[in-house]
Design an enzyme around this catalytic site. Structure first.
Site, PDB file in Angstrom:
ATOM      1  N   LYS A  11     -92.428  22.605  45.888  1.00  0.00           N
ATOM      2  CA  LYS A  11     -93.715  23.222  46.259  1.00  0.00           C
ATOM      3  C   LYS A  11     -94.768  22.148  46.524  1.00  0.00           C
ATOM      4  O   LYS A  11     -95.606  22.297  47.412  1.00  0.00           O
ATOM      5  CB  LYS A  11     -94.227  24.154  45.138  1.00  0.00           C
ATOM      6  CG  LYS A  11     -93.313  25.325  44.846  1.00  0.00           C
ATOM      7  CD  LYS A  11     -93.397  26.399  45.894  1.00  0.00           C
ATOM      8  CE  LYS A  11     -92.336  27.445  45.633  1.00  0.00           C
ATOM      9  NZ  LYS A  11     -92.134  28.359  46.730  1.00  0.00           N
ATOM     10  N   LYS A  41     -80.108  28.049  48.979  1.00  0.00           N
ATOM     11  CA  LYS A  41     -80.093  29.382  48.360  1.00  0.00           C
ATOM     12  C   LYS A  41     -80.833  30.398  49.253  1.00  0.00           C
ATOM     13  O   LYS A  41     -81.745  30.024  49.995  1.00  0.00           O
ATOM     14  CB  LYS A  41     -80.675  29.339  46.941  1.00  0.00           C
ATOM     15  CG  LYS A  41     -82.149  29.145  46.897  1.00  0.00           C
ATOM     16  CD  LYS A  41     -82.740  29.496  45.535  1.00  0.00           C
ATOM     17  CE  LYS A  41     -84.238  29.389  45.683  1.00  0.00           C
ATOM     18  NZ  LYS A  41     -85.078  30.017  44.790  1.00  0.00           N
ATOM     19  N   LYS A  56     -86.687  34.335  50.632  1.00  0.00           N
ATOM     20  CA  LYS A  56     -87.464  35.078  51.626  1.00  0.00           C
ATOM     21  C   LYS A  56     -88.377  34.163  52.430  1.00  0.00           C
ATOM     22  O   LYS A  56     -88.992  34.592  53.390  1.00  0.00           O
ATOM     23  CB  LYS A  56     -88.236  36.230  50.979  1.00  0.00           C
ATOM     24  CG  LYS A  56     -89.073  35.865  49.803  1.00  0.00           C
ATOM     25  CD  LYS A  56     -89.319  37.057  48.882  1.00  0.00           C
ATOM     26  CE  LYS A  56     -89.743  36.552  47.513  1.00  0.00           C
ATOM     27  NZ  LYS A  56     -89.503  37.434  46.420  1.00  0.00           N
TER      28      LYS A  56
HETATM   29  P1  TYM Z   1     -88.576  34.743  41.457  1.00  0.00           P
HETATM   30  O1  TYM Z   1     -89.572  35.820  41.633  1.00  0.00           O
HETATM   31  O2  TYM Z   1     -88.589  33.583  42.385  1.00  0.00           O
HETATM   32  O3  TYM Z   1     -87.110  35.335  41.521  1.00  0.00           O
HETATM   33  C1  TYM Z   1     -86.752  36.460  40.757  1.00  0.00           C
HETATM   34  C2  TYM Z   1     -85.330  36.351  40.267  1.00  0.00           C
HETATM   35  O4  TYM Z   1     -84.398  36.300  41.358  1.00  0.00           O
HETATM   36  C3  TYM Z   1     -83.522  35.197  41.159  1.00  0.00           C
HETATM   37  N1  TYM Z   1     -83.119  34.672  42.482  1.00  0.00           N
HETATM   38  C4  TYM Z   1     -81.849  34.485  42.870  1.00  0.00           C
HETATM   39  N2  TYM Z   1     -80.681  34.706  42.233  1.00  0.00           N
HETATM   40  C5  TYM Z   1     -79.549  34.418  42.908  1.00  0.00           C
HETATM   41  N3  TYM Z   1     -79.522  33.924  44.170  1.00  0.00           N
HETATM   42  C6  TYM Z   1     -80.678  33.684  44.853  1.00  0.00           C
HETATM   43  N4  TYM Z   1     -80.653  33.218  46.092  1.00  0.00           N
HETATM   44  C7  TYM Z   1     -81.910  33.971  44.190  1.00  0.00           C
HETATM   45  N5  TYM Z   1     -83.217  33.861  44.556  1.00  0.00           N
HETATM   46  C8  TYM Z   1     -83.937  34.304  43.492  1.00  0.00           C
HETATM   47  C9  TYM Z   1     -84.335  34.189  40.370  1.00  0.00           C
HETATM   48  O5  TYM Z   1     -83.511  33.257  39.716  1.00  0.00           O
HETATM   49  C10 TYM Z   1     -85.071  35.098  39.422  1.00  0.00           C
HETATM   50  O6  TYM Z   1     -84.272  35.436  38.310  1.00  0.00           O
HETATM   51  N6  TYM Z   1     -90.286  32.037  37.650  1.00  0.00           N
HETATM   52  C11 TYM Z   1     -89.583  33.237  37.973  1.00  0.00           C
HETATM   53  C12 TYM Z   1     -90.272  34.482  37.479  1.00  0.00           C
HETATM   54  C13 TYM Z   1     -90.635  34.496  36.025  1.00  0.00           C
HETATM   55  C14 TYM Z   1     -89.758  34.731  34.951  1.00  0.00           C
HETATM   56  C15 TYM Z   1     -90.572  34.714  33.774  1.00  0.00           C
HETATM   57  C16 TYM Z   1     -88.392  34.948  34.861  1.00  0.00           C
HETATM   58  C17 TYM Z   1     -91.885  34.355  35.518  1.00  0.00           C
HETATM   59  N7  TYM Z   1     -91.855  34.498  34.140  1.00  0.00           N
HETATM   60  C18 TYM Z   1     -90.005  34.922  32.521  1.00  0.00           C
HETATM   61  C19 TYM Z   1     -87.839  35.153  33.591  1.00  0.00           C
HETATM   62  C20 TYM Z   1     -88.645  35.131  32.433  1.00  0.00           C
HETATM   63  C21 TYM Z   1     -89.458  33.341  39.478  1.00  0.00           C
HETATM   64  O7  TYM Z   1     -90.181  32.725  40.206  1.00  0.00           O
HETATM   65  O8  TYM Z   1     -88.583  34.229  39.919  1.00  0.00           O
END
Ligand code: TYM
Length: 326
Positions: free
Chosen positions: A110, A193, A196
């Site tokens: 980022k 990976k 979006k």
């Molecule tokens: P975020 O919003 O980017 O993504 C949400 C979840 O989707 C999973 N993910 C994927 N899994 C498999 N293949 C992919 N290509 C893929 N892209 C996204 C992410 O691993 C995630 O589980 N920081 C976190 C959000 C968060 C969070 C938390 C998670 C904030 N506080 C506390 C767990 C516990 C995030 O940005 O996820």
């Protein structure tokens, strides 16, 4: 076990989010105490339109319910509704180290992306807020995709350091990874990976209509050769499609290889398209019905807020006591 996880309301969800995270949540809610949140405070670390934020948050709540999260079995809430998240985050910034935060892969990506317009401090502190989300509820298991594992490790480091400095309080939370789907790759560049923020053809949004899903899978890149084999290093594109097929159909990759080995890419992709389109169109129908019940969605989030806040206030009180603030 107490389980917690969350997703940012930053646009439409894709099958990576579903297979890596939410599909596991749906299973876990059957047997564990689960809290799932919408992390709007994380989403504002990137450029966004304030007027759209409420709707984005509601959209994720709709997705959660339509995918199968059951408010009778889990607590669903919005991160910014619980002020204890940001208060605990501040306290934990004094436990986390800047060097650790600067080493996070997501931060480095980022920081590069926003280098020109300036990197806001929220991007650096992002994992501390995530640690606060998790530790505030004394969470033991965190079902996420593989890209979040590094943040989980930092959360464990913070928990351990807090416990040894101020006295035992937090369990050390473990990441729970999906057996199939912890890392779903882009349909166009299978070494990256699915995300979006890449071109539209590279991901399947949960809102894509069946025809678009079939088209995207048809246009997905494949590897050289004609045989269907599972080999993530040698044939990453095909292996990714097999992983998606496996996660949606419940058949394991070996079984699918046996079934499709010499039937050619075209038939394999056509049938994969059908499986994904069928499941997502069921979800879309359910979501459409829920869209007509905004009061119900608000009531679910309000009940969730009250339940989560009870736990959050109690933990924050304990943290402040341990830190000598009360
Ligand atoms: P975020 O919003 O980017 O993504 C949400 C979840 O989707 C999973 N993910 C994927 N899994 C498999 N293949 C992919 N290509 C893929 N892209 C996204 C992410 O691993 C995630 O589980 N920081 C976190 C959000 C968060 C969070 C938390 C998670 C904030 N506080 C506390 C767990 C516990 C995030 O940005 O996820």
């Amino acid at each position: 076990m107490r389980i917690l996880s969350g997703i940012q309301p930053s646009g439409t969800l894709h099958i990576g989010n579903y297979l890596g995270a939410i599909k596991q949540w749906i299973e876990l809610q059957q047997e564990h105490e689960c809290l799932f949140l919408i992390v709007d405070l994380h989403a504002i670390t990137e450029p966004y339109e304030p007027k759209e934020m409420q709707q984005r948050t509601k959209n994720i709540a709709l997705d959660y319910l339509a995918l199968g999260l059951d408010p009778k079995r889990c607590t669903l809430f919005v991160q910014s509704h619980i002020p204890e998240h940001t208060e605990l985050m501040w306290l934990l910034t004094t436990v986390a180290q800047i060097g650790e935060l600067e080493r996070m892969t997501q931060y480095k990506d980022k920081a590069q992306q926003f280098a020109k317009q300036g990197v806001n401090a929220g991007l650096l502190l992002y994992p501390v807020l995530m640690a606060a989300d998790i530790l505030l509820y004394k969470t033991e298991g965190v079902p996420v995709g593989e890209d979040q594992v590094q943040h989980l490790e930092l959360t464990r480091t913070i928990a351990k350091r807090f416990n040894s400095r101020f006295g035992n309080l937090f369990p050390e939370p473990k990441a729970i990874l999906a057996q199939q789907g912890a890392r779903i790759m882009s349909l166009k560049e299978p070494t990256k990976k699915m995300s979006k923020s890449h071109v539209e053809d590279s991901y399947i949004a949960l809102s894509d209509v069946p025809d678009l899903i079939r088209k995207k899978i048809k246009r997905a890149v494949t590897d050289s050769g004609t045989e269907i084999v599972y080999d993530p290093n040698g044939k990453p594109a095909l292996s990714n499609l097999l992983t998606i097929f496996s996660a949606f159909s419940g058949k394991d990759a070996k079984e699918l290889v046996r079934e499709y080995r010499s039937r050619g890419y075209d038939i394999f992709k056509k049938e994969l398209g059908e499986v994904v389109a069928r499941e997502l169109s069921l979800f879309q129908q359910k979501r459409k019905r829920l869209e007509n019940t905004p009061e119900y969605i608000d009531a679910v989030l309000e009940t969730g807020r009250n339940a989560a806040r009870n736990i959050a206030q109690k933990t924050l009180h304990e943290v402040k006591e341990k830190m000598g603030l009360i």
